[in-house]
Design an enzyme around this catalytic site. Structure first.
Site, PDB file in Angstrom:
ATOM      1  N   ARG A   1      38.961  38.707  42.861  1.00 41.29           N
ATOM      2  CA  ARG A   1      39.601  37.433  42.546  1.00 41.29           C
ATOM      3  C   ARG A   1      41.015  37.357  43.138  1.00 41.29           C
ATOM      4  O   ARG A   1      41.410  36.331  43.701  1.00 41.29           O
ATOM      5  CB  ARG A   1      39.641  37.227  41.035  1.00 41.29           C
ATOM      6  CG  ARG A   1      38.253  37.068  40.417  1.00 41.29           C
ATOM      7  CD  ARG A   1      38.312  36.960  38.912  1.00 41.29           C
ATOM      8  NE  ARG A   1      38.873  35.675  38.496  1.00 41.29           N
ATOM      9  CZ  ARG A   1      40.040  35.529  37.880  1.00 41.29           C
ATOM     10  NH1 ARG A   1      40.774  36.591  37.609  1.00 41.29           N
ATOM     11  NH2 ARG A   1      40.470  34.345  37.513  1.00 41.29           N
TER      12      ARG A   1
ATOM     13  N   ASP B   1      36.080  45.817  51.791  1.00 45.21           N
ATOM     14  CA  ASP B   1      35.645  46.012  50.406  1.00 45.21           C
ATOM     15  C   ASP B   1      34.268  46.644  50.438  1.00 45.21           C
ATOM     16  O   ASP B   1      33.646  46.754  51.509  1.00 45.21           O
ATOM     17  CB  ASP B   1      35.611  44.683  49.642  1.00 45.21           C
ATOM     18  CG  ASP B   1      35.897  44.875  48.149  1.00 45.21           C
ATOM     19  OD1 ASP B   1      35.489  45.925  47.591  1.00 45.21           O
ATOM     20  OD2 ASP B   1      36.524  43.994  47.541  1.00 45.21           O
TER      21      ASP B   1
ATOM     22  N   PRO C   1      41.051  48.525  42.756  1.00 43.65           N
ATOM     23  CA  PRO C   1      41.392  49.313  41.575  1.00 43.65           C
ATOM     24  C   PRO C   1      41.634  50.768  41.947  1.00 43.65           C
ATOM     25  O   PRO C   1      41.200  51.233  43.017  1.00 43.65           O
ATOM     26  CB  PRO C   1      40.152  49.166  40.687  1.00 43.65           C
ATOM     27  CG  PRO C   1      39.031  48.920  41.653  1.00 43.65           C
ATOM     28  CD  PRO C   1      39.635  48.107  42.768  1.00 43.65           C
TER      29      PRO C   1
ATOM     30  N   THR D   1      50.592  45.568  45.396  1.00 46.93           N
ATOM     31  CA  THR D   1      50.803  44.991  44.057  1.00 46.93           C
ATOM     32  C   THR D   1      49.668  45.395  43.124  1.00 46.93           C
ATOM     33  O   THR D   1      49.478  44.777  42.079  1.00 46.93           O
ATOM     34  CB  THR D   1      50.869  43.449  44.129  1.00 46.93           C
ATOM     35  OG1 THR D   1      49.675  42.957  44.754  1.00 46.93           O
ATOM     36  CG2 THR D   1      52.080  42.985  44.903  1.00 46.93           C
TER      37      THR D   1
ATOM     38  N   ARG E   1      47.896  49.253  42.383  1.00 49.96           N
ATOM     39  CA  ARG E   1      48.184  50.501  41.670  1.00 49.96           C
ATOM     40  C   ARG E   1      48.940  51.425  42.626  1.00 49.96           C
ATOM     41  O   ARG E   1      48.591  51.549  43.810  1.00 49.96           O
ATOM     42  CB  ARG E   1      46.902  51.168  41.182  1.00 49.96           C
ATOM     43  CG  ARG E   1      46.241  50.463  40.002  1.00 49.96           C
ATOM     44  CD  ARG E   1      47.099  50.553  38.746  1.00 49.96           C
ATOM     45  NE  ARG E   1      46.511  49.858  37.611  1.00 49.96           N
ATOM     46  CZ  ARG E   1      46.780  48.605  37.257  1.00 49.96           C
ATOM     47  NH1 ARG E   1      47.639  47.907  37.996  1.00 49.96           N
ATOM     48  NH2 ARG E   1      46.225  48.060  36.206  1.00 49.96           N
TER      49      ARG E   1
ATOM     50  N   ASP F   1      55.361  46.784  44.445  1.00 46.65           N
ATOM     51  CA  ASP F   1      55.527  46.349  43.058  1.00 46.65           C
ATOM     52  C   ASP F   1      55.018  47.415  42.104  1.00 46.65           C
ATOM     53  O   ASP F   1      55.195  47.293  40.898  1.00 46.65           O
ATOM     54  CB  ASP F   1      54.773  45.035  42.821  1.00 46.65           C
ATOM     55  CG  ASP F   1      55.053  44.462  41.440  1.00 46.65           C
ATOM     56  OD1 ASP F   1      56.243  44.309  41.097  1.00 46.65           O
ATOM     57  OD2 ASP F   1      54.093  44.189  40.697  1.00 46.65           O
TER      58      ASP F   1
ATOM     59  N   GLU G   1      55.374  55.728  38.410  1.00 45.24           N
ATOM     60  CA  GLU G   1      56.219  54.726  37.755  1.00 45.24           C
ATOM     61  C   GLU G   1      56.318  54.894  36.247  1.00 45.24           C
ATOM     62  O   GLU G   1      57.266  54.397  35.623  1.00 45.24           O
ATOM     63  CB  GLU G   1      55.716  53.320  38.065  1.00 45.24           C
ATOM     64  CG  GLU G   1      54.388  52.968  37.427  1.00 45.24           C
ATOM     65  CD  GLU G   1      53.928  51.557  37.792  1.00 45.24           C
ATOM     66  OE1 GLU G   1      53.722  50.754  36.871  1.00 45.24           O
ATOM     67  OE2 GLU G   1      53.798  51.264  39.003  1.00 45.24           O
TER      68      GLU G   1
ATOM     69  N   HIS H   1      56.760  46.302  38.848  1.00 43.68           N
ATOM     70  CA  HIS H   1      55.454  45.918  38.313  1.00 43.68           C
ATOM     71  C   HIS H   1      55.506  44.527  37.671  1.00 43.68           C
ATOM     72  O   HIS H   1      55.046  44.322  36.551  1.00 43.68           O
ATOM     73  CB  HIS H   1      54.979  46.959  37.290  1.00 43.68           C
ATOM     74  CG  HIS H   1      53.482  47.084  37.229  1.00 43.68           C
ATOM     75  ND1 HIS H   1      52.818  48.285  37.206  1.00 43.68           N
ATOM     76  CD2 HIS H   1      52.507  46.149  37.187  1.00 43.68           C
ATOM     77  CE1 HIS H   1      51.521  48.091  37.148  1.00 43.68           C
ATOM     78  NE2 HIS H   1      51.304  46.793  37.135  1.00 43.68           N
TER      79      HIS H   1
END
Length: 332
Positions: free
Chosen positions: A153, A173, A205, A231, A233, A257, A262, A294
Site C-alpha cells: 500500500r 517485490d 517489512p 522510511t 525499518r 527516518d 534507534e 521515525h
C-alpha cells in the site's frame, strides 16, 4: 477496562484519550516499555505499546506475572515482540494492520526532495543572510528513474507520486502489484533496480530475508549520485556499509527516518548527552545525510487511524474476536 499506553507522544495523547472515552480508561505515559520500566505496567490487563518497546521473553514473562493479558502495539511492525514466547505464555498480541499509506509515502518524497534540492543547507544559509546558490544545484525528478523496493500500500502510493513527477518506474517485490503495473511500473531484479535508479526508496517489512537487503555490494552498484531513502525499518540498510560508501564520496543523498539501532534513541531528547552510537554520530556528520526520528507516519490522519485500531483491538480482545490485527489470538 483500564489500559496503560506507553511511548505516547504529546500530540498523540489527546487523540488516545478521546478515542477510548467513555468505554475504557487509559493512562498515557511518554515512557517506552522496557525491562527497566516494567513496574509501571503492573496490574494492567491491557497494555498498548509503541514500536520502540522491547518485548523480549523476559519482559513478556514479567508482564504476565504482573497481570497483563493483552498487548496491543500502535504500529504495523512487530519485530520487537517475541511472538512465539507470547503464545506460550497465553498472551494476546495485536497490532495496527494498516493506516494511511499517504503519510509515509509523502514523507519519503519529502526527504528525497529536500536532499535533491539541498533544502536543509539552503535554509541554514539564508538564516545567516547568505543568499548564494553555490553547492545548491539539484536535478529534475522528471524523466529520471525511481526504484521502489516493496510495492504494498505504501509502495503503491510512492509509485503514484513518482508517476506524477513523470519518472520512469522500476519496482521490486515478491509478487507484482497490478496497481503499480497499471501506473507504468516495470518489475525487475533488485540488483538491476539498484544499478539503474536515481532515487531508491524502501518499503518492505523487516524479516530475515530483508535484513540488510541494502548492504555493501548493492551500495557499490548504485549510481554515485543516487538518492536513497528509508522510511520502513532501519535494519533494511547495513549502516556500517552506508557510512563506508559515504566516506568514499558516493551517494548523492541519504534520507533516514529509521535507523537499525534507534531503540532508546529515537523519540527521546539526547541533546544534553554524549552520543555513544558511533555509527549514527558519523552519519550525522555528512552534509548529504538527512536523519529524522521515525516521524513518517506522524500525521493527524494516520495517528487517528492507529488510535482507532488500538481501541478496536481492546474491544476485540474482550469479545474474543480474531481480526486482521491479531498476531497472537486469545487463549481459550
Amino acid at each position: 477496562m483500564e489500559i496503560l499506553a506507553t511511548g505516547v507522544q504529546r500530540d498523540e495523547r489527546p487523540l488516545l484519550e478521546r478515542a477510548f472515552t467513555p468505554r475504557h480508561d487509559v493512562r498515557c505515559l511518554e515512557t517506552t516499555l522496557t525491562a527497566d520500566t516494567l513496574p509501571l505496567a503492573a496490574g494492567y490487563e491491557a497494555v498498548s505499546t509503541s514500536v520502540n518497546a522491547v518485548l523480549d521473553a523476559p519482559v513478556l514473562e514479567s508482564l504476565v506475572r504482573g497481570g497483563t493479558r493483552l498487548i496491543t502495539q500502535r504500529s504495523t511492525g512487530y519485530n520487537n515482540i517475541d511472538l512465539d514466547h507470547a503464545e506460550r505464555l497465553g498472551l494476546t498480541v495485536a497490532r495496527v494492520a494498516e493506516y494511511s499509506p499517504y503519510a509515509v509515502a509523502e514523507f519519503a518524497w519529502t526527504l528525497a526532495s529536500a536532499l535533491n534540492r539541498r533544502i536543509v543547507r539552503a535554509a541554514g544559509r539564508t538564516r545567516d543572510f547568505d543568499f548564494r546558490l553555490d553547492g545548491l544545484l539539484g536535478r529534475d525528478f522528471h524523466g529520471r528513474t525511481a526504484g521502489i523496493i516493496g510495492t504494498g500500500r505504501i509502495g503503491t502510493a510512492v509509485t503514484s507520486i513518482a508517476r506524477g513527477y513523470g519518472m520512469r518506474l522500476l519496482g521490486w517485490d515478491i509478487t507484482a502489484n497490478p496497481e503499480c503495473v497499471e501506473l507504468g511500473m516495470e518489475y525487475v531484479e533488485l540488483d538491476r533496480l539498484c544499478r539503474e535508479a536515481d532515487v531508491i526508496t524502501l518499503h518492505v517489512p523487516l524479516m530475515p530475508s530483508t535484513h540488510h537487503i541494502i548492504g555493501a555490494r548493492r551500495l557499490t552498484e548504485m549510481k554515485d549520485d543516487v538518492v536513497l531513502v528509508n522510511t520502513s525499518r532501519g535494519a533494511l540498510i547495513d549502516s556500517g556499509a552506508l557510512v563506508d560508501a559515504l566516506r568514499q564520496g558516493r551517494l548523492g543523498g541519504v534520507g533516514l527516518d529509521v535507523y537499525e539501532e534507534e531503540a532508546g534513541i529515537f523519540f527521546y531528547d539526547k541533546s544534553l548527552e554524549v552520543m555513544t552510537d558511533d555509527v549514527l554520530a558519523r552519519l550525522m556528520t555528512f552534509g548529504n545525510v538527512l536523519v529524522t526520528s521515525h516521524q513518517a507516519y506522524y500525521t493527524v490522519d494516520a495517528v487517528e487511524q492507529i488510535v482507532a485500531a488500538t481501541v478496536r483491538n481492546v474491544d476485540d480482545y474482550l469479545a474474543g474476536r480474531i481480526t486482521e490485527c491479531t498476531l497472537v489470538p486469545k487463549s481459550p
